[in-house]
Scaffold this motif. Structure first.
Motif, PDB file in Angstrom:
ATOM      1  N   ASP A  93       0.875  -1.150  -0.097  1.00 57.14           N
ATOM      2  CA  ASP A  93      -0.063  -0.173   0.076  1.00 57.14           C
ATOM      3  C   ASP A  93       0.729   1.151  -0.001  1.00 57.14           C
ATOM      4  O   ASP A  93       0.666   2.315  -0.857  1.00 57.14           O
ATOM      5  N   ILE A  94       1.875   1.297   0.789  1.00 53.78           N
ATOM      6  CA  ILE A  94       2.821   2.291   0.831  1.00 53.78           C
ATOM      7  C   ILE A  94       3.480   2.371  -0.673  1.00 53.78           C
ATOM      8  O   ILE A  94       3.707   3.553  -1.049  1.00 53.78           O
ATOM      9  N   LEU A  95       4.116   1.686  -1.166  1.00 57.80           N
ATOM     10  CA  LEU A  95       4.450   1.471  -2.390  1.00 57.80           C
ATOM     11  C   LEU A  95       3.669   2.026  -3.590  1.00 57.80           C
ATOM     12  O   LEU A  95       4.084   3.145  -4.201  1.00 57.80           O
ATOM     13  N   ALA A  96       2.513   1.526  -3.411  1.00 54.64           N
ATOM     14  CA  ALA A  96       1.367   1.892  -4.571  1.00 54.64           C
ATOM     15  C   ALA A  96       1.043   3.525  -4.336  1.00 54.64           C
ATOM     16  O   ALA A  96       1.051   4.315  -5.270  1.00 54.64           O
ATOM     17  N   THR A  97       1.150   3.910  -3.030  1.00 57.56           N
ATOM     18  CA  THR A  97       0.977   5.630  -2.608  1.00 57.56           C
ATOM     19  C   THR A  97       2.096   6.365  -3.432  1.00 57.56           C
ATOM     20  O   THR A  97       1.896   7.360  -3.951  1.00 57.56           O
ATOM     21  N   VAL A  98       3.187   5.922  -2.956  1.00 58.03           N
ATOM     22  CA  VAL A  98       4.473   6.606  -3.340  1.00 58.03           C
ATOM     23  C   VAL A  98       4.801   6.709  -4.985  1.00 58.03           C
ATOM     24  O   VAL A  98       5.047   7.982  -5.507  1.00 58.03           O
ATOM     25  N   ARG A  99       4.362   5.706  -5.549  1.00 63.50           N
ATOM     26  CA  ARG A  99       4.317   5.582  -6.895  1.00 63.50           C
ATOM     27  C   ARG A  99       3.349   6.517  -7.511  1.00 63.50           C
ATOM     28  O   ARG A  99       3.769   7.045  -8.512  1.00 63.50           O
ATOM     29  N   ALA A 100       1.937   6.288  -6.923  1.00 57.46           N
ATOM     30  CA  ALA A 100       1.021   7.236  -7.784  1.00 57.46           C
ATOM     31  C   ALA A 100       1.409   8.797  -7.384  1.00 57.46           C
ATOM     32  O   ALA A 100       1.034   9.598  -8.484  1.00 57.46           O
ATOM     33  N   GLU A 101       1.955   9.092  -6.463  1.00 58.07           N
ATOM     34  CA  GLU A 101       2.207  10.335  -6.302  1.00 58.07           C
ATOM     35  C   GLU A 101       3.629  10.922  -7.140  1.00 58.07           C
ATOM     36  O   GLU A 101       3.595  11.968  -7.797  1.00 58.07           O
ATOM     37  N   ALA A 102       4.506   9.999  -7.420  1.00 56.07           N
ATOM     38  CA  ALA A 102       5.502  10.174  -8.222  1.00 56.07           C
ATOM     39  C   ALA A 102       4.861  10.208  -9.798  1.00 56.07           C
ATOM     40  O   ALA A 102       5.516  11.166 -10.463  1.00 56.07           O
ATOM     41  N   PHE A 103       4.092   9.534 -10.221  1.00 58.48           N
ATOM     42  CA  PHE A 103       3.668   9.512 -11.649  1.00 58.48           C
ATOM     43  C   PHE A 103       2.763  10.867 -11.667  1.00 58.48           C
ATOM     44  O   PHE A 103       2.678  11.401 -12.967  1.00 58.48           O
ATOM     45  N   SER A 104       1.852  11.138 -10.631  1.00 59.63           N
ATOM     46  CA  SER A 104       1.347  12.344 -10.611  1.00 59.63           C
ATOM     47  C   SER A 104       2.020  13.560 -11.058  1.00 59.63           C
ATOM     48  O   SER A 104       1.935  14.359 -11.739  1.00 59.63           O
ATOM     49  N   ARG A 105       3.372  13.672 -10.208  1.00 62.57           N
ATOM     50  CA  ARG A 105       4.228  14.788 -10.518  1.00 62.57           C
ATOM     51  C   ARG A 105       4.848  14.869 -11.770  1.00 62.57           C
ATOM     52  O   ARG A 105       5.079  15.927 -12.258  1.00 62.57           O
ATOM     53  N   PHE A 106       5.117  13.485 -12.104  1.00 58.58           N
ATOM     54  CA  PHE A 106       5.524  13.418 -13.355  1.00 58.58           C
ATOM     55  C   PHE A 106       4.810  13.903 -14.481  1.00 58.58           C
ATOM     56  O   PHE A 106       5.173  14.788 -15.502  1.00 58.58           O
ATOM     57  N   ALA A 107       3.695  13.313 -14.590  1.00 60.10           N
ATOM     58  CA  ALA A 107       2.681  13.851 -15.448  1.00 60.10           C
ATOM     59  C   ALA A 107       2.273  15.538 -15.493  1.00 60.10           C
ATOM     60  O   ALA A 107       2.423  16.086 -16.445  1.00 60.10           O
ATOM     61  N   GLU A 108       2.174  16.045 -14.297  1.00 57.21           N
ATOM     62  CA  GLU A 108       2.151  17.682 -14.216  1.00 57.21           C
ATOM     63  C   GLU A 108       3.366  18.404 -14.818  1.00 57.21           C
ATOM     64  O   GLU A 108       3.024  19.240 -15.396  1.00 57.21           O
ATOM     65  N   THR A 109       4.437  17.868 -14.793  1.00 55.52           N
ATOM     66  CA  THR A 109       5.730  18.324 -15.187  1.00 55.52           C
ATOM     67  C   THR A 109       5.771  18.471 -16.636  1.00 55.52           C
ATOM     68  O   THR A 109       5.876  19.419 -17.532  1.00 55.52           O
ATOM     69  N   LEU A 110       5.270  17.270 -17.127  1.00 54.80           N
ATOM     70  CA  LEU A 110       5.284  17.147 -18.726  1.00 54.80           C
ATOM     71  C   LEU A 110       4.073  18.079 -19.398  1.00 54.80           C
ATOM     72  O   LEU A 110       4.152  18.654 -20.263  1.00 54.80           O
ATOM     73  N   GLU A 111       2.814  18.059 -18.599  1.00 52.55           N
ATOM     74  CA  GLU A 111       1.685  18.819 -19.273  1.00 52.55           C
ATOM     75  C   GLU A 111       1.946  20.131 -18.788  1.00 52.55           C
ATOM     76  O   GLU A 111       1.567  21.072 -19.965  1.00 52.55           O
ATOM     77  N   ALA A 112       2.643  20.708 -18.108  1.00 54.49           N
ATOM     78  CA  ALA A 112       3.020  22.125 -17.798  1.00 54.49           C
ATOM     79  C   ALA A 112       4.000  22.786 -18.738  1.00 54.49           C
ATOM     80  O   ALA A 112       3.870  23.721 -19.358  1.00 54.49           O
TER      81      ALA A 112
END
Length: 207
Positions: A58-77
């Motif tokens: 559950d911890i791994l899934a949470t931190v990976r989701a947060e990482a992917f979210s920040r990554f996608a936001e960076t590319l979109e911006a």
């Protein structure tokens, strides 16, 4: 009496746990990290992390989701600042390399952890798909604009594979005596673009 935890206390502890977990997972992999080790790093009892997360997965899934979210936001911006498909592709490529350079642990847990991404972790599934879809979007836009004549999925995934390979080489210290990573990325991108250049773009005619 036990201390009452405010919502901020809970959010702060979760954030710190996620920060420590991201670094540990990136360094030691999924199997090399235990809940007890995370608790020791945080200076709390072994049972405390279980109050905030179900288990290690559950911890791994949470931190990976947060990482992917920040990554996608960076590319979109980055794409939002572009003027046309080519400029957007260039800015997205630069943003990709910058994210990997500034957040190496987040990058590793996104792409180097061999754990399935399934429906049992919907946030992770959603954010990973968001990032994955956006990486190939630049190729689709160039095809629609008549700039390249190629399968956008194959072109986009090929660009992604090459960029990821460069990031891994840099993180492994293999580019220290070679060309700069951005020089290599620009060279490879130019080769691929010329190879897929549409006939109308070569001749200057409109499609």
């Amino acid at each position: 009496m036990p201390r009452y935890l405010t919502e901020k206390d809970i959010a702060d502890f979760r954030a710190e746990l996620c920060r420590v977990a991201t670094e540990r997972f990136a360094r030691f992999g999924y199997e090399g990290v235990t809940m007890r080790q995370l608790a020791e790093a945080l200076g709390c009892s072994p049972k405390t992390p279980y109050r905030y997360f179900k288990d290690k997965a559950d911890i791994l899934a949470t931190v990976r989701a947060e990482a992917f979210s920040r990554f996608a936001e960076t590319l979109e911006a980055a794409a939002a600042k572009g003027d046309g498909p080519l400029d957007r592709a260039r800015l997205v490529g630069d943003a990709y390399l910058r994210f990997a350079d500034e957040h190496p642990h987040a990058y590793r847990i996104m792409f180097e952890i061999d754990q399935p991404i399934g429906e049992e972790h919907p946030d992770l599934l959603r954010e990973s798909k968001r990032a994955r879809t956006f990486v190939t979007q630049q190729a689709e836009d160039m095809v629609k604009a008549g700039l390249i004549d190629a399968d956008p999925q194959l072109f986009g995934w090929s660009m992604w594979a090459a960029t990821h390979g460069l990031v891994m080489l840099k993180q492994a210290g293999m580019l220290e005596h070679g060309p700069d990573i951005r020089t290599l990325a620009g060279f490879h991108g130019a080769l691929m673009f010329r190879g897929a250049l549409a006939t109308s773009a070569k001749t200057g005619r409109k499609r």
